[in-house]
Every structure is written in structure tokens, then in C-alpha cells.
Design an enzyme around this catalytic site. Structure first.
Site, PDB file in Angstrom:
ATOM      1  N   CYS A 160       0.829  -1.206   0.000  1.00 15.40           N
ATOM      2  CA  CYS A 160       0.000   0.000   0.000  1.00 15.40           C
ATOM      3  C   CYS A 160       0.862   1.254   0.000  1.00 15.40           C
ATOM      4  CB  CYS A 160      -0.973   0.023   1.170  1.00 15.40           C
ATOM      5  SG  CYS A 160      -2.225   1.320   0.989  1.00 15.40           S
ATOM      6  N   CYS A 355      -5.884   2.241  -4.450  1.00 15.17           N
ATOM      7  CA  CYS A 355      -5.393   2.846  -3.212  1.00 15.17           C
ATOM      8  C   CYS A 355      -6.441   3.826  -2.693  1.00 15.17           C
ATOM      9  CB  CYS A 355      -4.073   3.566  -3.463  1.00 15.17           C
ATOM     10  SG  CYS A 355      -3.276   4.139  -1.940  1.00 15.17           S
TER      11      CYS A 355
END
Length: 417
Positions: A160, A355
Site C-alpha cells: 500500500c 489505493c
């Protein structure tokens, strides 16, 4: 104990559970095992919210046994070696496990040694990381009364990639609400060359950075932390052969070695990350140590009966759970084709990742993209009345905090999506 399986899966995280659950739903009679040492399964996407005091840590945790699909054997052990030529995996306690097909989804590991002093700083609680202990991030944020608040990330690939800046945006919003914005110098120092690789998302994020008066420092790689003196050191890679520019971070100095020495009152970072050692030492990795699979089929480039997905895979896209959601069906389809005697010709994974960039309490931007860094928003967002997910939206915050966790536990972990 059984020591031979049609399909052996290494890793009981998001990727391993999704693949096993989807396989069992499509072909219940398959002989499948998951090798996973941990008894705890975490919903890691919520760690950002935990670090900002808006999500309970307990809600991110479930027992691993509760997510193992029915009919799948759980080998509670740790892999020490993969022998692809002999179709064997060696484990710490159970020895050799054989397979017809192998799915490698062990995730990644944190290598704290890549930043000098980081391990000590974390042990002492001087610095924080949502990756490691988001509850401690929230504790330090509440105790912060002003000064230099530094947010940074390493030069290694990380899971991430937007998480370090998400922590910053929420912290900035929190400090503004507490009346501390004028007493705080917020710095986001990243080795990257841009704030985000997708231009339309980057344009929005630059507005957010300006709103919070963030000192954005690109080309800044953290290399050392002095916990006792509360100093963090960066290497500026903008022009490595030239003197440092005069506009260095407020309050900082340049050392004799050319590093930028920055005092901090609050420091959040993503730890350096790498593939597990048994992947790097197995002959299955690329030059960077990551699992060497085809970008589109997820099949290993050398061993046709091995597939890899998730954080361990050497794919030029972001390492996220959303990426796994698109990778898993491709792996499952190719495995079933091989079991049927057909070629693994599903090459439909085009690098999708997502994201959810939380930009403040109640605000979020949803970056969805592919290998080409093209913005690829999900058409289903229209059902949330969202037509421009590259802009901040309160409905996207609701998606992040409430809808995605539900989808994870009740759909993804069940093999239903």
C-alpha cells in the site's frame, strides 16, 4: 499428517485465503492445504484508520481458523525452503510437503536493518508506524503538542504505497482540529519523484498537500534514525553529485557525509520491506528478490506448476488487497485449466490496483489504476452516486470505513468475489 496435495498454498493472508476459497467453491473435491504459521488474520487496510483513532484495532483481527475455507487443511507451520525441481516445500516442524501445483502468497517481511537505528527507535516507542502498531501511532499523535512532524517511507517497494501519506493527511486534519496546525511543521519526505503515479490523482493530492501546508520533499530517502537525540537522516537523491540545495527542511542541517539531519517531535514511517528469505533463496525470484511471475498470467516464468500473487509477486503495480482481488480469479482459472489438461492461457490481469487515499476525517480519493498508470475507476461507483472518484468525496470515506471491511470478511474471504 497428510504430506501430498494437489494444490499447496503458502500463506494464509488475503491472497492465500481468496485463492483457496474460490478453488473450493468451483471444485470442492480438490485436495488443498494452506501453510500459515500465524493464528491471527488482520484486516490491514483499516490500520490507517486505527492510527487516527477512528477505528477499533480489535475490529481488524480475527482468528486464522475462522477464515480457512471448509475442506482446506491448515498446516500451522513456517516454510523454510521451496524445492521447485522436486515439487516440495520444506517446513520448520512438519518437514517435507509435496504438491502438484504450488501457489506462493506469503506476503512480504519488514527489514528494519535497512535503516540504521530504526529497530531501536521502534522498540523504545520513539517513532511509530501504522504498518507495525497503529494503536501506538494514535497514542503518539494524541501526545504531540507541536514541532516537526515527519512522515516518510523507504526506497524499497512497500505494501500500500499510499499508506504513509494517508497517515499524514489524517494527522494533519487531527492537528488542525486540535488547534496545533500553526505550531506544527508537517514534512512528507519520500524517495519518489512524484506524490502519486496517476496524474489526475496527483493533481488532487497536491491540493490536499497545499491545504495542510505540508512541506513536500521528493527524492528524500531515510537512511538513519538517532532515537536518543530524536534525529532522522535523509539522503537527497535529486542531484547526488552536487551540494545540497539551500532550501532544506526547516530546522535541519547537512552533515559532513552529505546527509540531511532533521530533528523530529513526531516521526511516522513505513519500514523497509522485502520478500521472505525462502523466496529470495529458492531460485524463484528476480534480481530484486521478488517472486518472478508473468505480469498477466501470474504463472512462474520458469516453473509452470507454480503461481504467485499478492505482495510477494514481482509485479510493477501497487501491493494492495484490491490488486489481489483481481489477481486471484486469474490464478484460480489457470490452475483449473492445468488440472483439466489445458494450457494456463488466462492472461487477463492488467495490473489493476487500488489505493483508497484518505485525505482527512470524512474525505477520501479512490485511486484505481493499471500497469500503465491509467486511471481506471470502477463503473460500480455510480451506484454510490460517485462520478469523480479522483476527487475528495465523503461517500468514498463511507466505502473505506464501512463497506470495504464488510466486503472483505463476507465476500472476499468466502471466495464470492
Amino acid at each position: 499428517m497428510k504430506t501430498n496435495y494437489q494444490i499447496l498454498i503458502v500463506g494464509g493472508g488475503t491472497a492465500g485465503i481468496m485463492v483457496s476459497a474460490q478453488l473450493k467453491r468451483k471444485r470442492p473435491a480438490l485436495s488443498i492445504a494452506i501453510i500459515e504459521p500465524s493464528e491471527t488474520h488482520y484486516y490491514q487496510p483499516a490500520f490507517t484508520l486505527v492510527g487516527a483513532g477512528t477505528y477499533a484495532m480489535g475490529k481488524t483481527i480475527r482468528k486464522e481458523a475462522s477464515v480457512i475455507p471448509a475442506g482446506v487443511d491448515w498446516i500451522k507451520d513456517r516454510v523454510t525452503k521451496v524445492s521447485p525441481a522436486s515439487n516440495e516445500v520444506i517446513t520448520a516442524k512438519n518437514g517435507i510437503i509435496r504438491y502438484d501445483y504450488l501457489v506462493l502468497a506469503p506476503g512480504l517481511v519488514y527489514d528494519l536493518s535497512l535503516i540504521e537505528g530504526l529497530s531501536e527507535a521502534l522498540d523504545k516507542g520513539i517513532v511509530c508506524s501504522n504498518y507495525i502498531d497503529p494503536a501506538h501511532t494514535w497514542k503518539l499523535l494524541q501526545a504531540f503538542k507541536g514541532g516537526n512532524a515527519i512522515f516518510t517511507q523507504p526506497a524499497t517497494p512497500i505494501k500500500c504505497g499510499g499508506a504513509p501519506q494517508k497517515a499524514m493527511y489524517l494527522a494533519a486534519d487531527y492537528l488542525r482540529q486540535k488547534g496545533l496546525a500553526d505550531k506544527t511543521n508537517i514534512v512528507f519526505a519520500t524517495p519518489g519523484t512524484v506524490i502519486f503515479g496517476v496524474k489526475t490523482i496527483a493533481d488532487t493530492l497536491m491540493k490536499v498537500i497545499n491545504r495542510y501546508n505540508v512541506d513536500l520533499r521528493l527524492f528524500h530517502t531515510p537512511v538513519k534514525i538517532d532515537a536518543a537525540r530524536k534525529l532522522v537522516y535523509f539522503r537527497d537523491t535529486t542531484s547526488p553529485d552536487k551540494p545540497q540545495p539551500p532550501d532544506i527542511i526547516k530546522g535541519s542541517a547537512v552533515t559532513a557525509e552529505g546527509l540531511i539531519e532533521v530533528p523530529f517531535d513526531f516521526l511516522h514511517l513505513a519500514p523497509p520491506q522485502a520478500a521472505p528469505g525462502f523466496i529470495r533463496d529458492s531460485g524463484l525470484s528476480n534480481s530484486g528478490g521478488w517472486l518472478d511471475v508473468d505480469n498477466n498470467s501470474l504463472q512462474h516464468k520458469t516453473y509452470s506448476n507454480i503461481f504467485g500473487l499478492g505482495d510477494v509477486a514481482a509485479l510493477p503495480t501497487a501491493k494492495t488487497g484490491a490488486a489481489i482481488r483481481k489477481q486471484a480469479p486469474v490464478v484460480v482459472d489457470n490452475l483449473l485449466k492445468l488440472l483439466n489438461g489445458s494450457p494456463a492461457d488466462n492472461i487477463s490481469y492488467e495490473g489493476y490496483s487500488s489505493c483508497p487515499l484518505v485525505t482527512g476525517y470524512g474525505k477520501m480519493v479512490l485511486a484505481e489504476f493499471n500497469y500503465k498508470n491509467e486511471f481506471t475507476p470502477d463503473p460500480m461507483l455510480r451506484y454510490l452516486l460517485i462520478s469523480n472518484s479522483d476527487k475528495e468525496h465523503w461517500r468514498l470515506w463511507l466505502l473505506k470505513k464501512y463497506m470495504l471491511p464488510y466486503m472483505y470478511w463476507n465476500r472476499m474471504m468466502k471466495g464470492k468475489m
